[in-house]
Write an enzyme that holds these catalytic residues in place. Sequence first.
Site, PDB file in Angstrom:
ATOM      1  N   ASN A  72      -7.047   6.238   3.633  1.00 28.71           N
ATOM      2  CA  ASN A  72      -6.331   5.168   2.935  1.00 28.71           C
ATOM      3  C   ASN A  72      -6.835   4.927   1.518  1.00 28.71           C
ATOM      4  O   ASN A  72      -6.233   4.172   0.773  1.00 28.71           O
ATOM      5  CB  ASN A  72      -6.386   3.866   3.754  1.00 28.71           C
ATOM      6  CG  ASN A  72      -5.507   3.962   4.999  1.00 28.71           C
ATOM      7  OD1 ASN A  72      -4.773   4.932   5.173  1.00 28.71           O
ATOM      8  ND2 ASN A  72      -5.594   2.969   5.868  1.00 28.71           N
ATOM      9  N   ARG A 118       8.663  -1.325   8.271  1.00 30.40           N
ATOM     10  CA  ARG A 118       7.656  -1.359   7.196  1.00 30.40           C
ATOM     11  C   ARG A 118       8.379  -1.710   5.891  1.00 30.40           C
ATOM     12  O   ARG A 118       8.730  -0.830   5.106  1.00 30.40           O
ATOM     13  CB  ARG A 118       6.948   0.002   7.067  1.00 30.40           C
ATOM     14  CG  ARG A 118       6.213   0.466   8.303  1.00 30.40           C
ATOM     15  CD  ARG A 118       4.912  -0.281   8.562  1.00 30.40           C
ATOM     16  NE  ARG A 118       3.856   0.085   7.644  1.00 30.40           N
ATOM     17  CZ  ARG A 118       2.831   0.875   7.954  1.00 30.40           C
ATOM     18  NH1 ARG A 118       2.736   1.410   9.137  1.00 30.40           N
ATOM     19  NH2 ARG A 118       1.892   1.136   7.065  1.00 30.40           N
ATOM     20  N   ILE A 147       9.257  -2.879   2.049  1.00 30.25           N
ATOM     21  CA  ILE A 147       8.557  -2.637   0.777  1.00 30.25           C
ATOM     22  C   ILE A 147       8.981  -3.667  -0.270  1.00 30.25           C
ATOM     23  O   ILE A 147       8.876  -3.427  -1.463  1.00 30.25           O
ATOM     24  CB  ILE A 147       8.773  -1.195   0.250  1.00 30.25           C
ATOM     25  CG1 ILE A 147      10.256  -0.871   0.096  1.00 30.25           C
ATOM     26  CG2 ILE A 147       8.077  -0.171   1.117  1.00 30.25           C
ATOM     27  CD1 ILE A 147      10.503   0.373  -0.764  1.00 30.25           C
ATOM     28  N   LEU A 203       7.597  -6.354  -1.236  1.00 28.80           N
ATOM     29  CA  LEU A 203       6.520  -6.802  -2.123  1.00 28.80           C
ATOM     30  C   LEU A 203       6.224  -5.753  -3.204  1.00 28.80           C
ATOM     31  O   LEU A 203       5.904  -6.093  -4.336  1.00 28.80           O
ATOM     32  CB  LEU A 203       5.249  -7.103  -1.317  1.00 28.80           C
ATOM     33  CG  LEU A 203       5.399  -8.183  -0.237  1.00 28.80           C
ATOM     34  CD1 LEU A 203       4.134  -8.281   0.604  1.00 28.80           C
ATOM     35  CD2 LEU A 203       5.703  -9.530  -0.886  1.00 28.80           C
ATOM     36  N   ASP A 246      -6.183  -1.494  12.212  1.00 29.26           N
ATOM     37  CA  ASP A 246      -6.326  -0.080  12.555  1.00 29.26           C
ATOM     38  C   ASP A 246      -7.460   0.170  13.561  1.00 29.26           C
ATOM     39  O   ASP A 246      -7.503   1.217  14.204  1.00 29.26           O
ATOM     40  CB  ASP A 246      -6.599   0.759  11.290  1.00 29.26           C
ATOM     41  CG  ASP A 246      -5.363   0.856  10.402  1.00 29.26           C
ATOM     42  OD1 ASP A 246      -4.278   0.426  10.831  1.00 29.26           O
ATOM     43  OD2 ASP A 246      -5.496   1.370   9.274  1.00 29.26           O
TER      44      ASP A 246
END
Length: 420
Positions: free
Chosen positions: A24, A122, A124, A126, A305
């Site tokens: 990440n 998910r 997007i 923002l 996670d």
Amino acid sequence: MKSAILIKGGRPLAGTVKVHGAKNSALPILAAALLAPGKSVIRNCPPLSDVNASLDILRHLGCTVEQDGDVIAVDASTLSRWDIPDGLMREMRSSVIFLGAVLGRTGQAELSFPGGCELGPRPIDLHLAAIRALGGVVREDGGRLRCAGGLTGREIIFTRPSVGATENAMLAAVAASGTTILCNAAREPEIVDLQNFLRTLGASVRGAGTSMVVIEGGKPLHGGEYTVMGDRIVAATYLAAAAAAGGEIAVSGVTPGHLATVCAVLAEAGCVLRQEGDVIHLASQGPLGGAKPVHTAPYPGFPTDAQPPLMAALARGTGITLFVEHIFDSRYRHVDELSRMGADIRVESRVAVVCGVPRLHGAAVEAADLRGGAALVVAALAAEGESRITGLKHLDRGYWNLEESLRGLGAEVVRRRLDS
Ligand code: UD1
């Protein structure tokens, strides 16, 4: 060709495992590399399938890419395009991270909506709100996003902390003229890593790790050299594995502070932990006790996670632990598979109640997402008998040399091709 990981569980783990670079961090850093018209060398960047998908996007955009193990060189001086085809976008949901960088470098960007993923929708919004706030004109056109415009720095207040939107805004703001202030920014360590890389390119960014990030845009950028930080979720997975299987291991190559909440849960459940530099030592006697309710939250809270591997570790034990998932809608897809191995876990909406059982048994199970797959590996290491784990394309997105690393700790693990 479909493959499976076969694990003969029930053996305690022992030894040292070094974690690879953080996926990440690597993904936004690779996107950032295209902001600078020069060559960047990025070390500790593991050749995971998500990393390789990012390299395909960079090549498509005209960058010159060299990959040697976990060292990647990106020369973005040859960048020649601003569009990312649908096929490359679909390879990896996080490819939306290229939006801010491509728009910033070229003044335009065209890519497709990432769509949903295994963890649920998910959005997007923002990301797009931040780009629009900086002056980008974004048109949504049949699943494609077309963006254009010179960017100007300004204050952006996020309605919730989003890791990806914070990173995308940072990348665009580096190329914008003037100062951008990001308020209610996500505070994850990977954002600090991105800031540090951007600084090596000559950008002026400060505040990452707090909820306010300040970027003075428009500085001339050049190539740089950088080493990606260790992967805290991979570290959490190995710690969970040893906690579940029992034994004594050392996990090196991480910043122990990044794992404070994970270590606290493991300690409460009965493991003995110790930190020393970039190493976390863990000793476990096997079946764990319960822990106080685990609420996933943005950093510095408990990472979503790490929820699946920790849940798997607590599945064999003597206590009861409640998990409450606050970040993603579909983050309990490993639970049915853990039940096949004998776990007693009840899910009601965002809450999962894990009642520790004295023993788990091996089973044929399938990973439905990346960290859910890690949970199955953890449970299989603690289970009696053999487990067969399929769905490896998910695991391969985030774990490099998983079987070798586990074998190094004494586990009986092999990857086999399946006929048909
Ligand atoms: C990143 C990580 C992922 C981790 C997650 C949360 C990468 C490549 N992935 O994902 O492994 O699980 O952080 O720590 O770094 N949201 C919106 N609108 C947006 C963006 C996000 O509503 O525009 C919501 C999401 O649905 C989610 C929450 O915000 O509920 C947090 O998501 P976010 O922090 O953006 O996660 P990612 O960056 O996608």
